[in-house]
Structure formats: structure tokens, C-alpha cells
Design an enzyme around this catalytic site. Structure first.
Site, PDB file in Angstrom:
ATOM      1  N   SER A  21       0.837  -1.206   0.000  1.00  0.00           N
ATOM      2  CA  SER A  21       0.000   0.000   0.000  1.00  0.00           C
ATOM      3  C   SER A  21       0.868   1.251   0.000  1.00  0.00           C
ATOM      4  CB  SER A  21      -0.919   0.002   1.228  1.00  0.00           C
ATOM      5  OG  SER A  21      -1.829  -1.069   1.186  1.00  0.00           O
ATOM      6  N   ARG A  25       1.719   3.692  -3.530  1.00  0.00           N
ATOM      7  CA  ARG A  25       1.445   5.127  -3.422  1.00  0.00           C
ATOM      8  C   ARG A  25       2.719   5.938  -3.634  1.00  0.00           C
ATOM      9  NH1 ARG A  25      -2.446   2.590  -0.528  1.00  0.00           N
ATOM     10  NH2 ARG A  25      -4.487   3.597  -0.272  1.00  0.00           N
ATOM     11  N   SER A 169     -12.127   2.782  -1.380  1.00  0.00           N
ATOM     12  CA  SER A 169     -11.456   4.072  -1.222  1.00  0.00           C
ATOM     13  C   SER A 169     -10.359   4.270  -2.258  1.00  0.00           C
ATOM     14  CB  SER A 169     -10.840   4.168   0.183  1.00  0.00           C
ATOM     15  OG  SER A 169      -9.784   3.220   0.325  1.00  0.00           O
ATOM     16  N   SER A 196     -12.935   2.270   4.602  1.00  0.00           N
ATOM     17  CA  SER A 196     -11.463   2.149   4.658  1.00  0.00           C
ATOM     18  C   SER A 196     -10.788   3.505   4.826  1.00  0.00           C
ATOM     19  CB  SER A 196     -10.937   1.443   3.392  1.00  0.00           C
ATOM     20  OG  SER A 196     -11.458   0.142   3.293  1.00  0.00           O
ATOM     21  N   ASP A 320      -9.129  -6.605   4.573  1.00  0.00           N
ATOM     22  CA  ASP A 320      -8.045  -7.544   4.290  1.00  0.00           C
ATOM     23  C   ASP A 320      -7.649  -8.364   5.513  1.00  0.00           C
ATOM     24  OD1 ASP A 320      -7.935  -6.842   1.643  1.00  0.00           O
ATOM     25  OD2 ASP A 320      -6.248  -5.464   1.856  1.00  0.00           O
ATOM     26  N   ARG A 351     -14.296 -13.377  -0.915  1.00  0.00           N
ATOM     27  CA  ARG A 351     -13.579 -13.962   0.221  1.00  0.00           C
ATOM     28  C   ARG A 351     -14.491 -14.544   1.297  1.00  0.00           C
ATOM     29  NH1 ARG A 351      -8.748  -9.663   0.578  1.00  0.00           N
ATOM     30  NH2 ARG A 351      -7.380 -10.649  -0.946  1.00  0.00           N
ATOM     31  N   LYS A 419       1.375 -12.133  -5.200  1.00  0.00           N
ATOM     32  CA  LYS A 419       0.697 -10.855  -5.399  1.00  0.00           C
ATOM     33  C   LYS A 419       1.096  -9.841  -4.339  1.00  0.00           C
ATOM     34  CE  LYS A 419      -3.827  -8.820  -6.270  1.00  0.00           C
ATOM     35  NZ  LYS A 419      -3.582  -7.589  -5.498  1.00  0.00           N
TER      36      LYS A 419
END
Length: 438
Positions: A21, A25, A169, A196, A320, A351, A419
Site C-alpha cells: 500500500s 502510493r 477508497s 477504509s 483484508d 472472500r 501478489k
């Protein structure tokens, strides 16, 4: 890839993986900020590599300076950019949901025709918000009824808009970055029902660290302000990943004790909340200056390991965490309840259903009722063959649950971990787990 995880006791120390994350960014900000950016502690998951590829497709020059044992996670990444200047007609975000939703508004800053592409589960995930918002920003768009591939042509022109934040988000993250880069200060993004929020905190923290000035009012209104001139060179360090570390922390609570290093306790990452769940479950937690020690609690009188307590947890803002929380709940004495199931439908797999199906193979009963998941824990975890469903977090959750099972657990299509956490199975081995990787 087929992986077999055997019942194992864990001991030792492990550094948390780099936050994808934060890394993704940082790549986006480095592209938008004209000049040189040096990224320390870069991630090397598939999503991270896709982000580096995307910013190169959008005009940045990326150099990986390897160090130490010649691995990328001991490297720095140098990014030189003059803003968004695509070098080709297409960009591919791989299977990264954040990547596609964040980089598409950024790519729209260009006046070139660009095809936005992805693969795997990403082609089945909804992208209708682009069709809804882009026309009001001067961006022409053609999609496949709200799905990939998407064709866009900018340049994006900031305007006062209202965005639905209930699905994700991530699109807002892309808009915030794109708006900031235009240096237009008389616009406002209003957001309805934002989920989020901690991920938006992370976006704002990255923007502000790179020099832009973006602020919000109750996460309902976002405005852009003038700032001091951006520096020609900036250094940014990617923090440890609470999402990936959550699996290590739960593994420690089940089969430890272990120490997990490299996490920031003041992080804005949403998945830092795993600590509160572990406390509620009565795991043994010791926070030291250089790491967090997690292990099972032991009875003060006889020294025997105590069962973990059933807990209740709201994961609406940190969906998550569902997979590691389910692994934790499987070993808790009683029924655990996790809220936020509605956030799980559009992940790498659905999920809620995937966790229910795969953990049932190990003897864990999971009931889905509206927005709540109930996990009936405390029973023996059975040896089984499970399927990752091509979802990295499902593969890791099953591996963690296997650590105290009554026999080995085989995970098929286990390469899904690449991933987000490429080294997950080797890190388990480093901590003493018996893991066969075939």
C-alpha cells in the site's frame, strides 16, 4: 505451485514485508512529482512490480540499485520523472485493485489515448465509477459496461465532484493524487459513505510527505491548498506491511512465540487493528522497541498453553484482515464474530464464500449472515487439501491455520502469495515451520 504445511512450532525473529500500500502510493507520487525520488525498502511483490512498470509506461525512469545480497528488498529504487508523459498506448496493472483504481485517474492527466488493462480476477472487478465520474472531469472513456479494458483520453480537469466511497477508497486515492498534481486549488471532492478511512489517511500522509497540501473535513470533503515549492529530490522509506505481518502475528499467537520486526506502531495502515483482535483473543503480546513478540498465553499455575478466547471484531474499514482473523478464530474457544462481510465480494475472490469453503475442508464451520461472519472455533483443525482460489490471502490464511492442525495441509495454486508477500513460505521456514514447496 503446491505447498504442504506441517504442524510446527515457531520460534525466532522475522522482519515484516514492505507495505505494498505504501510502495504503490510512493511510486505514484514519484511519477507525479517532477524530479528524483529515492525509495528505500521497496517491495517486490507482483503488485509492487506492476506499479513500477506502470509508472515507466507513464513516462518515469526507474532504476533499481541492488545492494547486500543482491535482492530487491535490500535495494533502493530511483525514480526520475517529469510528470505524466505516456511512452505507449497502454498500461497494465496486473492483478492490483489499488493499481488500476489509483493509476487510471493519474493516467488521465495526459491528453493521449491510453488503454487501461489488467489480468486475472481484476477483469471481473467493477470499475463503473470511472464511467460515472470521468465525463464530468473532461475525460472521455470507453469501458466494457463498467469492466476492463478501459480506453481513456484526457487531460483530466479538476472540478467539484461527489464520489461514492462505499465500494472502495482506492478510486478516491487516485483522484486525490491526480488533483494534487494539477496544482489547482479551487476545487473540492465530496465523498459519501467512505469506507477504509485509514487507507485514505495513508494516501494523505504520502501526498504530504512528498510536498502537496491536501486536507479533509470528517472524510466528507477534501480540499487542495498551496504549498511550498516541491524539492527537486526526495527520499521516501516504505514502511513494514501490517497486512502481510498480520499473518505472522497470528501464526505467533497460535504456534509461537516469535518476534515480528519492522512495523510502525503509529502507522496509518488500517490493518494495524490486528493487534486489538489479538488482545481480545487473549494472545500473549509484548511490544518492544524493535518488534512485537506474539505467542500463546500459558497458565500461570501449570505452564500449559491456554486456549484463545472468542472475540468480536469490526473489519469494515480493514477487510483484508478477514483471512488472518479467520485463521485466528479457528483456534479460539467459542464463536467469533467479524463484521464487514459486505466488503469481501469484490476482492481477488469472493472472500466470504472462499473462506467458508476452504476452512470447511479443515473442519472449521463458518456461517455468513448478512454483514457478519461467525466462525465456530476451538475444535481440532483437520489435515486437508485446500485451494487458494488464486487469492494470496486465502493461501496464507490456510497456511497459518495448518501450523497446529492434526496433520499436514496441502495448498494448491499457492503461488497466489506472489501478489503481495512473495517470501511468505520461506519466512515461515525461517521461523521453524516445516514447509514443502513443490
Amino acid at each position: 505451485m503446491r505447498v504442504i504445511v506441517y504442524p510446527s512450532k515457531l520460534v525466532g525473529e522475522q522482519i515484516a514485508p514492505a507495505s505494498k500500500s505504501s510502495m504503490q502510493r510512493a511510486c505514484a507520487a514519484a511519477l507525479l512529482r517532477k524530479g528524483q525520488t529515492i525509495i528505500h525498502n521497496p517491495g517486490h511483490s507482483n503488485d509492487d512490480l506492476a506499479a513500477m512498470d506502470v509508472i515507466q509506461k507513464l513516462g518515469a525512469i526507474v532504476e533499481i540499485n541492488k545492494a547486500g545480497n543482491n535482492e530487491i528488498n535490500n535495494a533502493t529504487v530511483n525514480v526520475t520523472s517529469n510528470g505524466v508523459n505516456p511512452v505507449g498506448p497502454a498500461m497494465n496493472c496486473g492483478e492490483s485493485g489499488l493499481g488500476i483504481r489509483m493509476f487510471t485517474p493519474i493516467a488521465a492527466l495526459s491528453n493521449q489515448n491510453i488503454s487501461i488493462e489488467g489480468k486475472g480476477s481484476l477483469v471481473k472487478r467493477p470499475m463503473h465509477f470511472f464511467d460515472e465520474i470521468f465525463p464530468s472531469l473532461g475525460v472521455t472513456i470507453t469501458s466494457q459496461k463498467g469492466f476492463l479494458p478501459i480506453a481513456i483520453k484526457g487531460p483530466l480537469q479538476p472540478a467539484n465532484i461527489t464520489v461514492d466511497g462505499s465500494l472502495s477508497s482506492q478510486f478516491l486515492t487516485g483522484l486525490l493524487m491526480a488533483y494534487a498534481a494539477t496544482e489547482v486549488y479551487d476545487t473540492e471532492i465530496k465523498v459519501l459513505d467512505l469506507k477504509s478511512k485509514p487507507y485514505i489517511d495513508l494516501t494523505l500522509a504520502v501526498l504530504n510527505e512528498f510536498g502537496w497540501n491536501v486536507k479533509h473535513t470528517n472524510y466528507e470533503s477534501f480540499k487542495f491548498y498551496q504549498h511550498t515549492p516541491l524539492k527537486p529530490m526526495i527520499e521516501y522509506t516504505v514502511e513494514g506491511d501490517w497486512s502481510g505481518a498480520a499473518f505472522l502475528l497470528v501464526a505467533g499467537a497460535i504456534a509461537g512465540p516469535i518476534k515480528v520486526k519492522g512495523l510502525q506502531l503509529n502507522s496509518t495502515q488500517a490493518d494495524k487493528k490486528i493487534i486489538s483482535a489479538l488482545i481480545s483473543a487473549n494472545a500473549s503480546i509484548t511490544i518492544e522497541s524493535d518488534g512485537i513478540i506474539l505467542g500463546p498465553n500459558k497458565n500461570m499455575e501449570n505452564g500449559e498453553q491456554e486456549k484463545l478466547n472468542a472475540f468480536q471484531f469490526d473489519a469494515t474499514d480493514c477487510p483484508d484482515l478477514f483471512p488472518p482473523l479467520v485463521a485466528l478464530a479457528s483456534y479460539c474457544d467459542g464463536v467469533c464474530e467479524i463484521k464487514g462481510v459486505n466488503r469481501l465480494a469484490h476482492k481477488e475472490s469472493d472472500r466470504g464464500l472462499t473462506l467458508q469453503a476452504e476452512f470447511a475442508k479443515m473442519g472449521v464451520n463458518i456461517i455468513l449472515s448478512g454483514d457478519v461472519m461467525q466462525i465456530h472455533g476451538g475444535s481440532e483443525i483437520n489435515s486437508a487439501i485446500v485451494f487458494s482460489q488464486h487469492d494470496h490471502r486465502i493461501a496464507m490464511a490456510c497456511a497459518v491455520a495448518a501450523l497446529c492442525a492434526n496433520g499436514p495441509v496441502e495448498i494448491t495454486e499457492a503461488e497466489a502469495i506472489n501478489k503481495s508477500y512473495t517470501d511468505f513460505f520461506t519466512d515461515l521456514q525461517h521461523l521453524g515451520a516445516k514447509v514443502d514447496i513443490e
